[in-house]
Enzyme design. Structure first.
Site, short mmCIF file in Angstrom:
data_model
loop_
_atom_site.label_atom_id
_atom_site.label_comp_id
_atom_site.label_asym_id
_atom_site.label_seq_id
_atom_site.Cartn_x
_atom_site.Cartn_y
_atom_site.Cartn_z
CE1 TYR A 100 -3.72 2.58 1.00
CE2 TYR A 100 -1.85 3.63 2.09
CZ TYR A 100 -3.14 3.69 1.60
OH TYR A 100 -3.85 4.85 1.70
CD GLU A 183 -6.22 4.49 -0.75
OE1 GLU A 183 -6.18 4.82 0.45
OE2 GLU A 183 -7.26 4.09 -1.32
#
Length: 379
Positions: A100, A183
């Site tokens: 991530y 993101e």
């Protein structure tokens, strides 16, 4: 402006961010024969919202029959208040781990918040805080890239390398495209150490559109998906439908004043249809902006009354009222009663212009709201 995943990946590709090969298929389009490589594929609904995997909007397809079935089950479906108008079809990627990485413009901290984790994927919210690393740095490409590398130093070698490389590319995109959020979750790491953006969430700054040709083109080519940004780009002001079932159309100026008005109307049980900051300084004697706004409001299927709320500083209310009356006459099929609350410069002329059109002028908001209620009850 929250970009659909397909557009986010197309934008990031301009800055060297790799992603699985994919294509976009609209609600009335046929799935092309020349799909990205042989299957299996992943079908992803394109909406401006997270949690698509848990909502059943990201599905694998091993055959053309499954592909057609999955796309058909998603297109036209309404999820989280958003209708699926298109899907992205991309090839499945073999990977060994999911990471991530996120970059967020943090106004309160006056910088960019960098977030990385050696664990990514659908359950990122469940990852313990101890497994997530974060730091705020200045809005600078090198500072952001160095921060990502520093935060990933203790990850296993392939993960750290993938994040270093991704951090450099994403930092470049974030600064150059004047973005508010990137993101990548998951960031796929493959057996050979290469990486790809498995998913991409990007929020662009609508105020930067005039300086961003690639984003401008994206909005113009996909105006049906980015209605609000397209309106601002073409017309130069903000217009947002806040409640498709709203009964009260708003013709207002001033972003803060308009938001406060919506809150006050909701507090007394009314249902505003739209937000608007029409920016009266851009009229220059032309009713075109008002005509556009009244057309959009008139399209609201449940709108029964229009409330005009203008708190004028240098705006001449005599001129504004004249343009408003002209605009009402020039909108085909406009039959909504109009209630006007005006405060400011040249009020006497405004009162005269509106009276001639059968519109009462109020200077007190409570009185204007009371008239709105009366008209709704009579409708």
């Amino acid at each position: 402006m929250y970009l659909h995943e397909h557009d986010a990946k197309e934008l990031l590709a301009r800055y060297g961010v790799p992603a699985p090969a994919g294509c976009s298929v609209g609600i009335d389009a046929l799935i092309p024969d020349n799909l990205p490589q042989p299957g299996p594929w992943v079908v992803k609904a394109q909406i401006s919202a997270g949690g698509r995997g848990k909502a059943g909007l990201v599905l694998k397809a091993a055959t053309r029959a499954e592909l057609n079935a999955h796309a058909g089950s998603m297109l036209g479906k309404t999820v989280k208040g958003r209708r699926v108008e298109r899907v992205r079809i991309e090839r499945c990627i073999d990977f060994v781990s999911e990471l991530y990485i996120g970059l967020l413009l943090d106004a309160e901290a006056c910088g960019v918040r960098v977030i990385v984790s050696a664990r990514g994927g659908m359950d990122i919210e469940a990852v313990p805080a101890t497994d997530i690393r974060s730091e705020v740095v200045k809005l600078d490409t090198i500072a952001i890239a160095d921060c990502v590398a520093r935060l990933a130093m203790t990850f296993e070698p392939k993960a750290a390398q993938a994040l270093r490389e991704a951090g450099a590319q994403l930092a470049h995109a974030f600064v150059a495209a004047e973005l508010r959020l990137i993101e990548i979750n998951p960031l796929f790491v493959r057996a050979d150490g290469s990486w790809m953006a498995g998913d991409a969430k990007v929020v662009a700054d609508e105020n930067a559109l005039q300086r961003q040709p690639a984003l401008q083109a994206m909005v113009k080519n996909n105006a049906a998906h980015y209605t609000e940004a397209a309106v601002k780009l073409e017309h130069g002001f903000d217009y947002v439908v806040v409640d498709a079932d709203g009964e009260l159309g708003l013709l207002t100026t001033g972003a803060g004043l308009s938001m406060m008005l919506i809150d006050e109307l909701r507090a007394v049980g009314l249902k505003p249809y739209n937000f608007l900051d029409v920016r009266t300084g851009g009229f220059r004697g032309d009713p075109s902006r008002l005509i556009s706004v009244l057309q959009w409001i008139n399209a609201g299927r449940r709108v029964r009354v229009v409330l005009v709320n203008i708190f004028a500083g240098i705006t001449d209310l005599g001129e504004f009222s004249r343009l408003l009356v002209e605009a009402i006459k020039r909108v085909p099929g406009f039959d909504k009663p109009v209630v006007a609350r005006l405060v400011g410069n040249n009020l006497a002329a405004a009162r005269e212009n509106l009276a001639a059109a059968g519109i009462a002028l109020h200077t007190d908001l409570d009185a204007a709201v009371a008239e709105v209620r009366r008209l709704m009850e009579a409708a």
